[in-house]
Design an enzyme around this catalytic site. Structure first.
Site, mmCIF file in Angstrom:
data_model
loop_
_atom_site.group_PDB
_atom_site.id
_atom_site.type_symbol
_atom_site.label_atom_id
_atom_site.label_comp_id
_atom_site.label_asym_id
_atom_site.label_seq_id
_atom_site.Cartn_x
_atom_site.Cartn_y
_atom_site.Cartn_z
ATOM 1 N N THR A 198 3.687 -13.993 9.865
ATOM 2 C CA THR A 198 4.527 -13.558 10.993
ATOM 3 C C THR A 198 5.074 -14.752 11.778
ATOM 4 O O THR A 198 6.197 -14.712 12.285
ATOM 5 C CB THR A 198 3.723 -12.635 11.929
ATOM 6 N N ASN B 11 1.191 1.552 7.088
ATOM 7 C CA ASN B 11 0.943 0.729 5.900
ATOM 8 C C ASN B 11 0.764 1.561 4.643
ATOM 9 O O ASN B 11 0.797 1.038 3.544
ATOM 10 C CB ASN B 11 -0.312 -0.127 6.107
ATOM 11 N N ASN C 12 36.729 32.817 -6.438
ATOM 12 C CA ASN C 12 37.494 31.646 -5.994
ATOM 13 C C ASN C 12 37.681 30.605 -7.086
ATOM 14 O O ASN C 12 38.376 29.626 -6.879
ATOM 15 C CB ASN C 12 36.817 30.995 -4.782
ATOM 16 N N ARG D 274 0.798 -1.225 0.000
ATOM 17 C CA ARG D 274 0.000 0.000 0.000
ATOM 18 C C ARG D 274 0.836 1.284 0.000
ATOM 19 O O ARG D 274 0.299 2.371 -0.177
ATOM 20 C CB ARG D 274 -0.958 0.017 1.206
ATOM 21 N N ASP E 53 7.444 -1.966 10.980
ATOM 22 C CA ASP E 53 6.493 -0.938 10.531
ATOM 23 C C ASP E 53 5.707 -0.353 11.699
ATOM 24 O O ASP E 53 4.667 0.257 11.500
ATOM 25 C CB ASP E 53 5.557 -1.497 9.446
ATOM 26 N N TYR F 11 29.643 37.453 -1.592
ATOM 27 C CA TYR F 11 29.961 36.028 -1.701
ATOM 28 C C TYR F 11 31.345 35.799 -1.102
ATOM 29 O O TYR F 11 32.352 36.310 -1.607
ATOM 30 C CB TYR F 11 29.938 35.544 -3.161
ATOM 31 N N GLU G 82 -7.541 -13.067 14.293
ATOM 32 C CA GLU G 82 -7.281 -12.084 13.243
ATOM 33 C C GLU G 82 -8.600 -11.571 12.657
ATOM 34 O O GLU G 82 -9.607 -12.273 12.650
ATOM 35 C CB GLU G 82 -6.424 -12.706 12.138
HETATM 36 C C1 UD1 Z 1 -0.276 -8.444 12.595
HETATM 37 C C2 UD1 Z 1 -0.881 -9.400 13.648
HETATM 38 C C3 UD1 Z 1 -2.138 -8.766 14.239
HETATM 39 C C4 UD1 Z 1 -1.805 -7.417 14.834
HETATM 40 C C5 UD1 Z 1 -1.115 -6.527 13.790
HETATM 41 C C6 UD1 Z 1 -0.600 -5.270 14.455
HETATM 42 C C7 UD1 Z 1 -0.399 -11.695 12.945
HETATM 43 C C8 UD1 Z 1 -0.906 -12.889 12.294
HETATM 44 N N1 UD1 Z 1 -1.223 -10.645 13.013
HETATM 45 O O1 UD1 Z 1 -1.205 -8.351 11.547
HETATM 46 O O2 UD1 Z 1 -2.682 -9.598 15.234
HETATM 47 O O3 UD1 Z 1 -2.974 -6.792 15.306
HETATM 48 O O4 UD1 Z 1 0.015 -7.192 13.195
HETATM 49 O O5 UD1 Z 1 -0.096 -4.354 13.506
HETATM 50 O O6 UD1 Z 1 0.728 -11.669 13.388
HETATM 51 N N2 UD1 Z 1 6.127 -9.806 8.284
HETATM 52 C C9 UD1 Z 1 7.211 -10.586 7.981
HETATM 53 N N3 UD1 Z 1 7.024 -11.758 7.342
HETATM 54 C C10 UD1 Z 1 5.794 -12.224 6.990
HETATM 55 C C11 UD1 Z 1 4.675 -11.423 7.297
HETATM 56 C C12 UD1 Z 1 4.875 -10.219 7.947
HETATM 57 O O7 UD1 Z 1 8.338 -10.217 8.289
HETATM 58 O O8 UD1 Z 1 5.714 -13.294 6.400
HETATM 59 C C13 UD1 Z 1 6.329 -8.539 8.987
HETATM 60 C C14 UD1 Z 1 5.884 -7.326 8.180
HETATM 61 O O9 UD1 Z 1 6.942 -6.807 7.416
HETATM 62 C C15 UD1 Z 1 5.451 -6.361 9.269
HETATM 63 C C16 UD1 Z 1 4.973 -7.258 10.394
HETATM 64 O O10 UD1 Z 1 5.545 -8.527 10.154
HETATM 65 O O11 UD1 Z 1 6.533 -5.566 9.752
HETATM 66 C C17 UD1 Z 1 3.448 -7.376 10.452
HETATM 67 O O12 UD1 Z 1 2.962 -7.969 9.274
HETATM 68 P P1 UD1 Z 1 1.554 -7.616 8.661
HETATM 69 O O13 UD1 Z 1 1.327 -8.463 7.472
HETATM 70 O O14 UD1 Z 1 1.441 -6.152 8.482
HETATM 71 O O15 UD1 Z 1 0.578 -8.114 9.845
HETATM 72 P P2 UD1 Z 1 -0.888 -7.671 10.097
HETATM 73 O O16 UD1 Z 1 -1.797 -8.289 9.134
HETATM 74 O O17 UD1 Z 1 -0.925 -6.198 10.225
HETATM 75 CA CA CA Z 2 0.580 -4.326 9.649
#
Ligand code: UD1
Ligand code: CA
Length: 453
Positions: free
Chosen positions: A78, A224, A382, A15, A101, A362, A152
């Site tokens: 995650t 985001n 200069n 996004r 993030d 200058y 979620e």
């Molecule tokens: C996640 C949480 C949610 C929480 C929210 C808070 C899970 C399943 N959900 O959701 O409960 O309320 O954050 O903001 O954890 N990332 C990776 N690898 C991956 C996926 C994500 O490194 O495979 C990193 C992303 O870069 C980011 C963070 O994890 O920094 C969160 O990922 P994102 O996909 O934004 O999670 P949300 O859906 O927001």
């Molecule tokens: Ca997020």
């Protein structure tokens, strides 16, 4: 036992509509992930582990070997990210999981969490109560207020969607519990992702107590989109400005004043609206910055006054006044009680105490002593088209208005350059230099030519 910080930052950030890694987008002059890195450094002695994937080269070339990397080439969730990091986690450590993030979390909050953490609760989830929980994982608790699970958004039923306590994503878990349980996570959910949040339900069902730790809404703000980037910037800017006001700096209309995090400002300094202070700028006590300055990586000592000017990579000593509309370019060093006035540009030059360039000059590549007067419209010539050369003007010299000093040239002490001179040879001490054509008068000339009749 020590603390290992793990930062998740492999996600794509679709996004943001950007070629740049989401976590490398800047907030107040620094990539957002740098704020997370700074917290990691403040709460732990160990190198943080960054889980990187999308645009990982940008993150790696920025942090180099200051952090450890785990590559997550396919972002399967995650939980999957932490599964990949598991081998680097020591079972005797505690683990703090942060998101790249989510840069508004504060070190003081994490320190409080660590202090408050009871030894019998090896798992703590940082949660917040929000007005609009849409998009976040909801914290489901039982009738006694004990943690049950996280659901979620995409998996929540209507009743669960009403819950306003949400998962910040950040958590504190013993390394041992991660190592023993992280591989039990499956992707059996509506997004077919490995959710880190499932770990907590698994741990709960294993008989572990799961605590929740409330944090303020503005600390969980995730970025985001560009709109959220600006929302986060506003929070960060307000925090920085409040910090300076609490330290004794007067900010007038602080919402119009942009101060980056590493800027230092002394007591009783007054800053008017529309000032931009960036980088490693360090401002002393009792200074006044009137409206409209931009100051970058510059050291300013006490009692300096600046009006509507642009200063970069320079040094300004006590009681000096600058502007309006002056430009200090890199490597300018001004002494005490110097005056740089209207429309004066200084570059890579030194000016000694009490020296003045008050109007339209200058000063480039100059070494200027004390008590030197540089008249209106003086140009330090200069550059010969190929090389930059320096001019030296020694103590108590006087450079008359609209003169050119053609470098390399030296004006010795108390040397006096007559106005309108183009100086190509050195001027000895205590001498007058006139380097212009002598005035000629031809009486009756216009009448004879009938030029102005
Ligand atoms: C996640 C949480 C949610 C929480 C929210 C808070 C899970 C399943 N959900 O959701 O409960 O309320 O954050 O903001 O954890 N990332 C990776 N690898 C991956 C996926 C994500 O490194 O495979 C990193 C992303 O870069 C980011 C963070 O994890 O920094 C969160 O990922 P994102 O996909 O934004 O999670 P949300 O859906 O927001
Ligand atoms: Ca997020």
């Amino acid at each position: 036992m020590s603390l290992q910080v793990v930062v998740l930052c492999a996600g794509k950030g679709t996004r943001m509509k950007s070629e740049k890694s989401k976590v490398m987008h800047e907030i107040m002059g620094k990539p957002m992930i740098e704020y997370v890195y700074e917290i990691a450094k403040e709460v732990s002695d160990k190198k943080p582990i960054f889980i990187v994937g999308h645009a990982k080269e940008q993150i790696e070339s920025y942090f180099k070997d200051k952090v450890e990397y785990v590559h997550q080439d396919e972002q399967l969730g995650t939980g999957h990210a932490v599964i990949l990091a598991e081998k680097k986690i020591n079972e005797n450590d505690d683990v703090l999981i942060l998101y790249g993030d989510t840069p508004l979390i504060q070190a003081s909050t994490i320190k409080k969490l660590i202090e408050d953490k009871k030894d019998d609760t090896p798992v703590t989830i940082l949660t917040s109560m929000v007005d609009n929980p849409f998009g976040y994982g909801r914290i489901v608790k039982d009738i006694n207020g004990d943690f049950v699970k996280i659901v979620e958004q995409k998996d929540a039923n209507d009743e669960e969607k009403l819950i306003r306590e949400i998962n910040s994503g950040m958590s504190y878990i013993s390394g041992k519990l991660i190592k023993e349980n992280i591989n039990k996570i499956t992707n059996n959910n509506n997004q077919k992702e490995y959710y880190l949040t499932d770990l907590f339900e698994i741990l709960k069902n294993n008989g572990n107590k799961i605590s929740t730790f409330f944090i303020e809404q503005d600390e969980i703000m995730g970025v985001n989109s560009r709109t959220q980037l600006e929302d986060a910037r506003k929070v960060m800017s307000k925090r920085i400005n409040s910090f300076h006001m609490d330290n004794g700096v007067t900010l007038i209309s602080p919402e119009s004043i942009y101060i980056e995090k590493d800027v230092v400002i002394g007591r009783d300094t007054i800053i008017y609206p529309n000032n931009i202070l960036r980088g490693k700028t360090d401002i002393g006590n009792n200074c006044i910055l009137y409206a409209g300055n931009e100051i970058v990586d510059t050291v300013i000592k006490d009692n300096v006054t600046i009006r509507t000017s642009f200063l970069e990579e320079s040094y300004v000593d006590e009681k000096t006044t600058i502007g309006p509309y002056a430009h200090l370019r890199p490597k300018s060093k001004l002494g005490k009680k110097v005056k740089i006035g209207n429309f004066v540009e200084v570059k890579n030059s030194i000016m000694g105490n009490n020296s003045k360039a008050s109007h339209l000059a200058y000063v480039g590549d100059g070494d200027i002593g004390d008590n030197v007067n540089i008249g209106c419209g003086v140009v330090f010539v200069n550059y010969d088209g190929k090389h930059k050369n320096r001019s030296i003007v020694k103590d108590n010299a006087f450079i008359g208005s609209n003169s050119n000093l053609v470098a390399p040239v030296t004006i010795e002490e108390k040397g006096y350059v007559a106005t309108g001179s183009t100086v190509t040879d050195n001027v000895p001490a205590n001498s007058l230099c006139i380097a212009r054509a002598r005035q000629v008068i031809k009486a009756g000339w216009t009448a004879k030519k009938k030029l102005l009749d």
